[in-house]
Design an enzyme around this catalytic site. Structure first.
Site, PDB file in Angstrom:
ATOM      1  N   ASP A   1     -14.477  -2.366  33.848  1.00  0.00           N
ATOM      2  CA  ASP A   1     -14.817  -0.876  33.162  1.00  0.00           C
ATOM      3  C   ASP A   1     -15.201   0.557  33.972  1.00  0.00           C
ATOM      4  O   ASP A   1     -14.921   0.871  33.467  1.00  0.00           O
ATOM      5  CB  ASP A   1     -16.442  -1.423  33.362  1.00  0.00           C
ATOM      6  CG  ASP A   1     -17.507  -2.641  32.236  1.00  0.00           C
ATOM      7  OD1 ASP A   1     -17.928  -2.838  32.642  1.00  0.00           O
ATOM      8  OD2 ASP A   1     -16.274  -3.053  31.631  1.00  0.00           O
TER       9      ASP A   1
ATOM     10  N   ASP B   1     -13.956   3.493  31.948  1.00  0.00           N
ATOM     11  CA  ASP B   1     -14.814   4.684  32.190  1.00  0.00           C
ATOM     12  C   ASP B   1     -13.953   6.103  32.586  1.00  0.00           C
ATOM     13  O   ASP B   1     -14.000   7.850  31.946  1.00  0.00           O
ATOM     14  CB  ASP B   1     -16.126   4.672  32.410  1.00  0.00           C
ATOM     15  CG  ASP B   1     -17.031   3.688  31.990  1.00  0.00           C
ATOM     16  OD1 ASP B   1     -17.817   3.518  32.971  1.00  0.00           O
ATOM     17  OD2 ASP B   1     -16.807   3.308  31.042  1.00  0.00           O
TER      18      ASP B   1
ATOM     19  N   LYS C   1       3.363  10.908   5.134  1.00  0.00           N
ATOM     20  CA  LYS C   1       2.585   9.213   6.265  1.00  0.00           C
ATOM     21  C   LYS C   1       0.846   9.892   5.761  1.00  0.00           C
ATOM     22  O   LYS C   1       0.921  10.757   5.487  1.00  0.00           O
ATOM     23  CB  LYS C   1       2.274  10.123   7.658  1.00  0.00           C
ATOM     24  CG  LYS C   1       1.368   9.080   8.315  1.00  0.00           C
ATOM     25  CD  LYS C   1       2.009   9.561   9.904  1.00  0.00           C
ATOM     26  CE  LYS C   1       1.558   8.563  10.666  1.00  0.00           C
ATOM     27  NZ  LYS C   1       0.032   8.219  10.873  1.00  0.00           N
TER      28      LYS C   1
HETATM   29  S1  IVH Z   1       5.406   2.835   7.730  1.00  0.00           S
HETATM   30  C1  IVH Z   1       6.584  -0.296  10.388  1.00  0.00           C
HETATM   31  N1  IVH Z   1       5.648   4.513   6.812  1.00  0.00           N
HETATM   32  O1  IVH Z   1       0.764   5.227   9.730  1.00  0.00           O
HETATM   33  C2  IVH Z   1       6.785   0.650  10.042  1.00  0.00           C
HETATM   34  N2  IVH Z   1       3.217   4.233   8.052  1.00  0.00           N
HETATM   35  O2  IVH Z   1       0.185   6.041  12.555  1.00  0.00           O
HETATM   36  C3  IVH Z   1       5.181   0.509   9.819  1.00  0.00           C
HETATM   37  N3  IVH Z   1       1.622   5.610   7.624  1.00  0.00           N
HETATM   38  O3  IVH Z   1       0.383   1.980  10.579  1.00  0.00           O
HETATM   39  C4  IVH Z   1       4.735   1.680   9.368  1.00  0.00           C
HETATM   40  N4  IVH Z   1       2.413   5.887   5.352  1.00  0.00           N
HETATM   41  O4  IVH Z   1      -0.569   2.338   8.201  1.00  0.00           O
HETATM   42  C5  IVH Z   1       4.876   3.915   7.474  1.00  0.00           C
HETATM   43  N5  IVH Z   1       4.772   6.296   5.209  1.00  0.00           N
HETATM   44  C6  IVH Z   1       4.482   4.863   5.961  1.00  0.00           C
HETATM   45  C7  IVH Z   1       3.570   5.070   6.100  1.00  0.00           C
HETATM   46  C8  IVH Z   1       2.603   4.796   6.980  1.00  0.00           C
HETATM   47  C9  IVH Z   1       0.823   6.462   6.218  1.00  0.00           C
HETATM   48  C10 IVH Z   1       0.714   4.160   8.619  1.00  0.00           C
HETATM   49  C11 IVH Z   1       0.400   2.809   8.328  1.00  0.00           C
HETATM   50  C12 IVH Z   1       1.322   3.155  10.309  1.00  0.00           C
HETATM   51  C13 IVH Z   1       0.522   4.138  10.848  1.00  0.00           C
HETATM   52  C14 IVH Z   1       1.020   4.114  12.128  1.00  0.00           C
END
Ligand code: IVH
Length: 728
Positions: A41, A45, A123
């Site tokens: 803990d 913290d 992303k």
């Molecule tokens: S590839 C093994 N492609 O971002 C590779 N992820 O911060 C796995 N995400 O866990 C991810 N858009 O949920 C990939 N075009 C994209 C993505 C993407 C969003 C998310 C995904 C991943 C997280 C990581």
């Protein structure tokens, strides 16, 4: 490349933050999710303390995602757990072009230095979901959880309309895991919160929470009412990929089976091209249906991916370039109201100042009382605010979980905060509440003066809010009617200005030197009144006013603060009718017939001129020498090559200022609009054109460059071909 895209805290600080968050989240998951604590803990913290300190020093890091902004422990799940057939990995992050370039160089070196094809994707800021298809049928949909074990939300996932229950693959793979992101469209977010609030339910803080909350409903019938979408971006276990050589091919395959894949990915083969992709989407991240928080760069070649392998949490063959956060949490301290130049009374949020997307935000408009209710925010709430680049900051929604019961609802005042008049909507059906005292409400007067002095008005540079208040409260000016009668004698009524302002604000220093200063010995005695003389600003104001008198008619029209009449309508009126006298005498029907005017604007104009004190403004300006006609009427002098066509000009042209370009359009019978729609005939793009060019491309509106624009001005649409969109 646009440097603004890469603003934000130092990458080293972002790394430190990221590191702490990751360690804290892992500890939380171990403790609450797996019943197997990995930290004492005290150690937990102390990590949390470090994170709080770091965010105190860099408030821009305090995003809604931060463990410091979440309430207590993650909820124990209501769903059955599901062990993913293969682990769902996360991604490592970089925060600057240099870091991304370094990663690309390192990765290429690890692959023996051969040229690498980089698969670049958006992303998506949503919720990661794993789909399992067996013999072509969707059998499971699960959240990521800790990457190994997630929640089984299959009935809810089945309600997502983008997702096929059965793949159109022939033969169907025996088993395949398809990974992707579920998102809630940003455009539908406001409506969702409004309907939740109307049903006395808690609103969501942002679209990502809305996606997560919608997908994790106990009752799939509720999920089915939410406009959720999914885009897939990878596969887990499968017995199909024998024929696949590149990841981009798997997207084509998944797409051909009926799965939703993004169309925005690109395979690029140089660091420069990848950085351009990152910069382009950084600038255009708000033109999309969903939020994005970065770019994912992957090695496209599947064999190369295998050679690179994974760490315990992330692949070595992919990286996330994170954009600076545009959302942060802050406290909603109060909701105040302001009065605009047409009397509209607007509530605005007063917040604890917070750094977001490179600037400090302490206020944001809430538009009208209905909008406050729709957002479901209470005074005292922790709220999520978003500031998208240069865009005006916006309150997205409240963090309901952080309420402690002391919050209270906003009540719209019944009287104008500036003049005390009773507030009311103009028509019963209006959402906007107005102060009816247009003639003498001080705030309306100030706003009107500031508005007419603006760049697309009469361009009176030194007349800002301070100056407008000084002129009005010193009684040098009663309203805008006397503006062009101002003389040096009026302005050096310094004593008046000083006394009035001292009485009103108790802050003499603030306003004393707006237009006057204490006289010096060297000042010509005829200019000195009671020891005061015109300051540099006072002299500038008089000079600005002289220049303003010669501005074209549309600017004068635009400066009258007529409801609904902005630069576009003002240009149309000036172009079609040529003089204030003609506009003033025109009927609603005559005005409404003008291209770019229409009934609502026409009625507003006729109503405006029906008011005697409004006519007095125009008469006194005319007497003072303000230009009231564009002579000779240019519409007759020019061939009407652009008759009936609507244009939007965006970016910087070499041979025209924005106003010159619009003038050139209007005098040839065209219409110069401010925003792109299906009704737009051409979008003229110059250097640095942004979202308008993208919108045009999306809507299929022809995009032309400056050269084509010149040809079009000359000879009309015949023989002009549009050039391609922003990817050029
Ligand atoms: S590839 C093994 N492609 O971002 C590779 N992820 O911060 C796995 N995400 O866990 C991810 N858009 O949920 C990939 N075009 C994209 C993505 C993407 C969003 C998310 C995904 C991943 C997280 C990581």
């Amino acid at each position: 490349m646009n440097a603004a895209v890469f603003q934000g805290p130092d990458p080293a600080v972002r790394h430190a933050w990221n590191d702490l968050v990751q360690r804290i989240v892992e500890a939380q998951q171990a403790y609450y999710g797996n019943d197997a604590p990995i930290l004492s803990d005290a150690a937990y913290d102390s990590l949390m303390g470090e994170l709080i300190d770091l965010e105190r020093a860099h408030p821009g890091l305090r995003t809604p995602d931060s463990p410091t902004q979440r309430v207590g422990a993650p909820k124990m799940t209501d769903f059955a757990s599901f062990t993913h057939p293969s682990q769902m990995l996360s991604l490592d992050n970089v925060f600057s072009p240099t870091e991304l370039a370094d990663w690309m160089h390192r990765t290429q070196a690890a692959l023996g230095g051969e040229p690498v094809n980089w698969l670049c994707e958006l992303k998506i800021d949503g919720l990661a979901v794993n789909l399992v298809y067996r013999d072509g049928r969707l059998v499971t949909g699960a959240t990521r959880g800790d990457g190994r074990v997630g929640e089984d939300i299959t009935p809810n996932v089945r309600t997502i309309r983008d997702l096929p229950g059965v793949l159109t693959a022939d033969p169907a793979p025996r088993e395949i895991e398809v990974r992707g992101e579920v998102f809630f469209p940003t455009a539908a977010f406001g409506d969702l919160n409004a309907s939740l609030v109307a049903d006395k339910k808690a609103p969501f803080a942002n679209p990502r929470n809305a996606a997560a909350g919608s997908l994790r409903q106990k009752n799939p019938a509720i999920t089915a009412t939410r406009p959720l979408h999914m885009l897939v971006h990878g596969i887990g276990v499968h017995n199909e990929a024998g024929t696949m050589i590149r990841q981009s091919q798997t997207y084509e395959l998944l797409g051909s089976w009926g799965l939703p894949t993004a169309t925005t990915f690109r395979v690029l083969n140089s660091v420069g091209a990848v950085l351009d992709f990152v910069a382009y989407h950084g600038e255009h991240r708000h033109d999309l249906a969903h939020d994005i928080d970065g770019i994912v760069v992957k090695v496209d070649d599947l064999a190369a991916q295998q050679r690179l392998g994974n760490t315990s949490r992330a692949p070595r063959w992919a990286i996330a370039y994170k954009y600076p956060p545009e959302e942060v949490n802050t406290k909603l301290l109060g909701i105040e109201v302001g009065v605009g130049r047409t009397g509209r009374v607007t509530p605005f949020a007063v917040m604890e100042p917070v750094l977001v997307a490179g600037s400090t935000v302490a206020r944001a408009t809430l538009h009208n009382p209905t909008e406050v209710a729709r957002k479901g925010v209470l005074i005292g709430d922790t709220v999520v605010i978003r500031k998208a680049g240069d865009v005006i900051p916006e309150v997205l929604g409240p963090v309901v979980g952080l309420r402690d019961g002391t919050e209270h609802a906003f009540v719209m005042p019944g009287h104008c905060p500036s003049c005390g008049a009773e507030l009311r909507p103009e028509k019963e059906s209006d959402k906007d509440i107005r102060c009816p005292n247009a003639r003498s409400c001080p705030d309306q007067l100030v706003e009107r003066l500031v508005g007419l002095a603006a760049r697309d008005g009469l361009d009176i540079e030194v007349l800002g809010e301070k100056g407008a208040r000084a002129l009005l409260s010193s009684k040098v000016l009663d309203n805008e009617a006397g503006l062009f009668d101002l003389t040096a004698d009026d302005l050096v009524e310094a004593d008046l200005i000083r006394r009035q302002l001292t009485d009103e604000s108790g802050d003499e220093e603030k306003f004393q030197y707006v237009f006057t200063r204490a006289a010096k010995k060297s000042d010509p005695p005829e200019m000195v009144r009671e020891g005061r003389v015109l300051s540099v600003n006072g002299a500038k104001l008089l000079a600005n006013l002289e220049t303003a008198k010669t501005q074209p008619l549309w600017r004068v029209i635009n400066s009258l603060s007529i409801r609904h009449v902005g630069p576009v309508a003002a240009r149309a009126l000036a172009g079609a009718l040529g003089s204030m006298a003609v506009i003033r005498e025109a009927s609603v029907e005559e005005l409404a017939r003008i291209e770019g005017v229409g009934e609502i604007i026409a009625e507003a104009i006729v109503e405006w001129f029906a008011e005697p004190w409004h006519r007095d403004i125009v008469e006194r300006w005319a007497q003072a020498g303000v230009r009231m006609a564009d002579a000779p009427p240019q519409t007759e002098a020019r061939p009407q090559t652009l008759a009936g066509l609507t244009f939007v000009v965006t970016g910087t042209l070499e041979g025209f200022t924005r106003d010159d370009a619009k003038d050139a359009i209007v005098v040839r019978g065209g219409r110069a609009a401010g925003s792109v729609s299906r009704k737009t005939d051409y979008v003229v793009v110059g250097a640095g054109a942004g979202s308008k060019a993208t919108k045009a491309a999306e809507l299929g509106v022809p995009v032309i460059d400056e050269e084509a624009f010149r040809r079009l001005l000359e000879s009309g649409p015949s023989g002009v071909e549009s050039v391609s969109g922003p990817d050029r």
